[in-house]
Design a protein around this motif. Structure first.
Motif, mmCIF file in Angstrom:
data_model
loop_
_atom_site.group_PDB
_atom_site.id
_atom_site.type_symbol
_atom_site.label_atom_id
_atom_site.label_comp_id
_atom_site.label_asym_id
_atom_site.label_seq_id
_atom_site.Cartn_x
_atom_site.Cartn_y
_atom_site.Cartn_z
ATOM 1 N N ASN A 1 47.067 43.348 23.664
ATOM 2 C CA ASN A 1 46.699 43.584 25.055
ATOM 3 C C ASN A 1 45.231 43.289 25.350
ATOM 4 O O ASN A 1 44.765 43.488 26.465
ATOM 5 C CB ASN A 1 47.036 45.029 25.441
ATOM 6 C CG ASN A 1 48.527 45.211 25.579
ATOM 7 O OD1 ASN A 1 49.152 44.598 26.442
ATOM 8 N ND2 ASN A 1 49.116 46.000 24.710
ATOM 9 N N ALA A 2 44.506 42.828 24.348
ATOM 10 C CA ALA A 2 43.073 42.586 24.549
ATOM 11 C C ALA A 2 42.777 41.115 24.839
ATOM 12 O O ALA A 2 41.633 40.715 24.893
ATOM 13 C CB ALA A 2 42.302 43.033 23.322
ATOM 14 N N ASP A 3 43.827 40.321 25.025
ATOM 15 C CA ASP A 3 43.651 38.900 25.340
ATOM 16 C C ASP A 3 42.923 38.132 24.232
ATOM 17 O O ASP A 3 42.067 37.303 24.501
ATOM 18 C CB ASP A 3 42.907 38.728 26.676
ATOM 19 C CG ASP A 3 43.167 37.340 27.276
ATOM 20 O OD1 ASP A 3 44.231 36.770 26.981
ATOM 21 O OD2 ASP A 3 42.294 36.835 28.010
ATOM 22 N N TYR A 4 43.254 38.444 22.996
ATOM 23 C CA TYR A 4 42.726 37.674 21.870
ATOM 24 C C TYR A 4 43.744 36.616 21.438
ATOM 25 O O TYR A 4 43.397 35.536 21.015
ATOM 26 C CB TYR A 4 42.464 38.569 20.656
ATOM 27 C CG TYR A 4 41.400 39.615 20.843
ATOM 28 C CD1 TYR A 4 40.286 39.368 21.637
ATOM 29 C CD2 TYR A 4 41.505 40.841 20.199
ATOM 30 C CE1 TYR A 4 39.317 40.339 21.785
ATOM 31 C CE2 TYR A 4 40.530 41.811 20.344
ATOM 32 C CZ TYR A 4 39.435 41.550 21.144
ATOM 33 O OH TYR A 4 38.477 42.505 21.288
ATOM 34 N N TYR A 5 44.998 37.008 21.531
ATOM 35 C CA TYR A 5 46.069 36.112 21.099
ATOM 36 C C TYR A 5 46.474 35.172 22.230
ATOM 37 O O TYR A 5 46.471 35.564 23.409
ATOM 38 C CB TYR A 5 47.298 36.935 20.698
ATOM 39 C CG TYR A 5 47.248 37.576 19.334
ATOM 40 C CD1 TYR A 5 47.140 36.810 18.184
ATOM 41 C CD2 TYR A 5 47.366 38.957 19.195
ATOM 42 C CE1 TYR A 5 47.123 37.406 16.932
ATOM 43 C CE2 TYR A 5 47.348 39.559 17.948
ATOM 44 C CZ TYR A 5 47.226 38.775 16.813
ATOM 45 O OH TYR A 5 47.220 39.362 15.584
ATOM 46 N N GLU A 6 46.860 33.976 21.867
ATOM 47 C CA GLU A 6 47.410 33.022 22.830
ATOM 48 C C GLU A 6 48.720 33.584 23.391
ATOM 49 O O GLU A 6 49.499 34.224 22.668
ATOM 50 C CB GLU A 6 47.676 31.695 22.084
ATOM 51 C CG GLU A 6 48.335 30.622 22.890
ATOM 52 C CD GLU A 6 47.366 29.837 23.778
ATOM 53 O OE1 GLU A 6 46.240 30.326 24.004
ATOM 54 O OE2 GLU A 6 47.744 28.748 24.236
ATOM 55 N N ASN A 7 48.950 33.346 24.695
ATOM 56 C CA ASN A 7 50.213 33.749 25.301
ATOM 57 C C ASN A 7 51.307 32.787 24.831
ATOM 58 O O ASN A 7 51.387 31.646 25.283
ATOM 59 C CB ASN A 7 50.076 33.726 26.821
ATOM 60 C CG ASN A 7 51.344 34.167 27.508
ATOM 61 O OD1 ASN A 7 52.374 34.382 26.849
ATOM 62 N ND2 ASN A 7 51.281 34.311 28.820
ATOM 63 N N LEU A 8 52.154 33.255 23.946
ATOM 64 C CA LEU A 8 53.158 32.373 23.330
ATOM 65 C C LEU A 8 54.418 32.244 24.182
ATOM 66 O O LEU A 8 55.334 31.507 23.835
ATOM 67 C CB LEU A 8 53.510 32.884 21.929
ATOM 68 C CG LEU A 8 52.352 32.937 20.924
ATOM 69 C CD1 LEU A 8 52.789 33.555 19.605
ATOM 70 C CD2 LEU A 8 51.785 31.544 20.666
#
Lengths: 458, 298
Positions: free
Chosen positions: A116-123
């Motif tokens: 939820n911290a916007d570190y990961y790419e939206n897959l």
């Protein structure tokens, strides 16, 4: 304490161990790595000469790294930081983007925070379309890797369902049977569990090594700590847990060993003496998840012999696993693509390689490690034929797969780890006689508020 | 007019560059964060003096200050007491103890063990039902049953305090001993000739002459003690939150948990400043108490 010490401690915190490569053992049977490489013969080595950087808190990914390198002709650099320091180490890097990895993992304790911290790419977006994979996964594993808007951010190949591992010989002696189903019935609610514990005590055994095992069975209705309106919820079952814990202490139903202490491990391979004044007792059971079998129970052995050999756990084959009062999970590794990675395609291929695609690597690797998979499409085939000699030939994979399906993904919140710790701290205050039950609950609420001011507390 | 050579500035520049980048900048940035609701990542808003107001009314911070004192206080008494007794023994003209270097090393050894190992060692020794200390106490009949050392705040604090003293008395001893060796033997010999006993020599000569060194040990220990962190983190019963019953929650542990665990970075920055101010105030008070208005040279 000197400043120099603080400084060197900080240095240790930020130290990252880079693993350049590991040698693999050879066996007659082709390993997942060898198989991946064999199947690759003649196919295009898509990422020849490229390098993918992966950060993790666990060395689990190392076989996947080697297999991926063979498959795609590339280099994968895996950096491992111990779990205690991992979130603090990786966060500044993900924030600034300086030296950031292409793929990174997250552990159950903070994965919700990370997704939820916007570190990961939206897959869920093109070109990944990972939401199409939803039905391939056990609910709770898929949901945990998704953000609050339902977008997939991270995936996991494993599930870490928990159960109760118990000693067959003790079960036979005390209850006349060692059948997992029959024993499961005797542990199917907390009341029954206590009745069973008393029977074991009367026979000179202790149900658990320590008091901590009970904590997994405190929330049978799977109510999250914090609801959708950001309100703290303390269901009755959690309050009952305080009383059950007190009873566990007062009646000395466990061997009172601290979790992860030498005595706690000792109960896994032989009788232990409860205190100087206490008698020697055999521990009946341990509440442990999937990984507890391979990494804790099997590896707990008496001390090395004079010739330097580590003996096998002498209780090998005398164990079985069954269900407790409710389903639970403990730990787990998720991984996803860093949102600002310059090698997103390669990173996504790596994520799928280890956390989704049955071939060329995952299936054989799972078979080698005995790790329980969260991927529904291969679960059934995978579970077939498992006969775990440590568990007297029981098929534990089937058992854990069933348990994983019962876990409600809605029960998880990013506050769980800390609030669980605070709740157990309140329990200790109560059972050690430092506070009344009401004071302990009030103390918990105050501590929760101080830690997370945004949570509403009545 | 004589031309000034400016090369000197170039030579001292590296220190200032490093000092500004690694000291001044973080200090000012932390001050700025005290005015925000920064979470350690992402966006943040300015919140004025909210964090400061919160700190002044925060029950847990108040407890943390008390806990820090409850742990540091007994520790400094044991530490200095033990070190002073050893100094008295070693400077005694009559006893003439040999092999000072050997003893210095032995006393200093606990300080060389990493704190994580010390914490693990004592966690094992002090374990309730399985620890060797309780086994010894019960076997010798000194206790009827095993004592749950980490089940009560007072015993938990007492142990952290004792371990801290055990680790640091060697350090204090070395510094005090160096101070004592620098004193002229004439004072002691003259006192002996005048018929002074050991107590009179200690209180009349050794202690007053060692005062500046004692002050140094006291103040550095105070500053270090206010920053007590690792042992409480590693030995608390609730995975580093400061249990039992919040008793090992020291100021720095609370700051660490607020910042890195609960992600209240802005508030943690405020606590950092709070700790700094308190440490400075306590140091000044300690100095005044020991020396009155006139300072060391009074």
């Amino acid at each position: 304490m000197s400043f120099r010490k603080i400084y060197s401690l900080l240095l240790v915190f930020v130290m990252v161990i880079s693993i350049a490569g590991c040698g693999g053992g050879s066996s007659d049977k082709p390993t997942s790595k060898q198989k991946a490489s064999n199947e690759n013969n003649g196919t295009e080595r898509k990422y020849e000469g490229e390098k993918l950087v992966v950060w993790s808190f666990t060395d689990e990914l190392l076989p996947a790294k080697e297999a991926f390198e063979e498959e795609y002709g590339c280099e994968v650099e895996v950096s491992i930081t111990p779990n205690e320091d991992y979130p603090q180490t990786i966060k500044p890097v993900l924030e600034s983007g300086q030296g950031a990895p292409d793929v990174f993992t997250a552990e159950a304790g903070y994965v919700l925070d990370f997704v939820n911290a916007d570190y990961y790419e939206n897959l869920s977006q093109p070109p990944y379309h990972a939401d199409a994979l939803k039905n391939d996964y056990v609910d709770y594993v898929y949901a945990t890797g998704s953000d609050y808007d339902g977008n997939v951010r991270a995936l996991s190949w494993q599930m870490t369902t928990g159960g109760i591992f118990y000693r067959r010989s003790v079960a036979k002696e005390v209850f006349g049977t060692d059948d997992p189903k029959a024993i499961g019935d005797k542990l199917s609610s907390l009341d029954k569990l206590f009745q069973t514990a008393e029977e074991l005590n009367a026979a000179g055994y202790r149900i658990f090594s320590g008091e901590a095992d009970l904590r997994w069975f405190t929330n049978p209705d799977q109510i999250p700590w914090v609801d959708e309106n950001n309100r703290l919820t303390i269901p009755d079952s959690r309050i009952d847990y305080l009383d059950y814990s007190k009873r566990l202490r007062d009646e000395e139903l466990t061997a009172l060993a601290t979790e992860w202490s030498p005595a706690w491990f000792g109960g896994m391979y032989g009788p232990i003496q409860v205190g100087e004044s206490g008698e020697e007792t055999t521990v009946f059971a341990y509440a442990l998840p999937t990984w507890g079998l391979h990494y804790v129970l099997k590896t707990s052995t008496p001390e090395e012999t004079a010739d330097g050999e580590t003996p096998k756990n002498p209780t090998w084959g005398d164990w079985a696993v069954t269900s407790g009062p409710c389903s639970y999970y403990w730990g787990g590794t998720w991984l996803g693509v860093y949102k600002n990675s310059k090698k997103k395609e390669m990173a996504w291929d790596f994520v799928k390689f280890i956390a989704h695609d049955e071939e060329p690597f995952l299936y054989d690797w799972l078979k080698e490690t005995g790790d329980v998979t969260s991927i529904l499409s291969i679960q059934e085939k995978y579970a077939e034929g498992f006969e775990e000699s440590f568990l007297g030939g029981q098929n534990h994979v089937k058992f854990f797969i069933e348990g994983g399906k019962a876990i409600d993904p809605k029960r998880m919140t990013k506050y769980d780890k800390d609030l669980d710790n605070y709740w157990n701290s309140a329990r200790d205050d109560y059972i050690n006689g430092l506070k009344t039950k009401e004071e302990a609950i009030q103390g918990f609420k105050e501590a929760a508020k101080a830690a997370y001011p945004d949570i509403q507390i009545n | 007019m004589k031309k000034k050579d400016k090369y000197g500035y170039l030579f001292i520049a590296p220190f200032f560059v490093v000092f500004i980048v690694f000291n001044i900048y973080p200090i000012l940035l932390t001050l700025f964060y005290t005015l925000t609701n920064y979470k350690g990542y992402g966006e943040y808003q300015m919140v004025g003096l909210d964090n400061w107001g919160k700190m002044l009314t925060d029950k847990f911070f108040g407890q943390a200050i008390l806990n820090t004192w409850k742990i540091w206080g007994p520790n400094i008494l044991i530490q200095l007491g033990l070190a002073l007794i050893l100094v008295v023994i070693f400077v005694d003209l009559k006893w003439k103890i040999k092999a000072l270097g050997f003893f210095r090393t032995i006393f200093y050894l606990p300080n060389l063990i990493t704190l994580a190992s010390v914490a693990m060692l004592f966690t094992a020794i002090l374990n309730w039902k399985y620890g060797s200390l309780n086994q010894i106490l019960v076997t010798l009949g000194l206790a009827n049953t095993e004592i749950n050392w980490f089940g009560k705040p007072i015993t938990a604090q007492m142990w952290v305090s004792t371990i801290q003293a055990w680790m640091w008395f060697g350090n204090s001893f070395i510094i005090l001993m160096a101070g004592a060796q620098g004193l002229s033997k004439d004072y002691f010999e003259a006192a002996r000739v005048d018929g002074a006993n050991r107590f009179q020599i200690f209180f009349g000569i050794l202690l007053p002459l060692l005062k500046p060194i004692l002050l140094y040990v006291f103040i550095t220990s105070l500053i270090g003690g206010m920053q007590l962190f690792e042992l409480p983190l590693l030995m608390s019963t609730d995975n580093g939150l400061g249990g039992p019953s919040n008793s090992l929650n020291t100021m720095i542990l609370y700051m660490y948990n607020q910042g890195f665990r609960f992600k209240n970075f802005g508030y943690a920055s405020t606590i950092a400043y709070g700790v700094f101010i308190l440490t400075a105030v306590f140091s000044v008070i300690g100095y005044k108490l020991m020396y009155g208005k006139g300072g060391v040279n009074e």
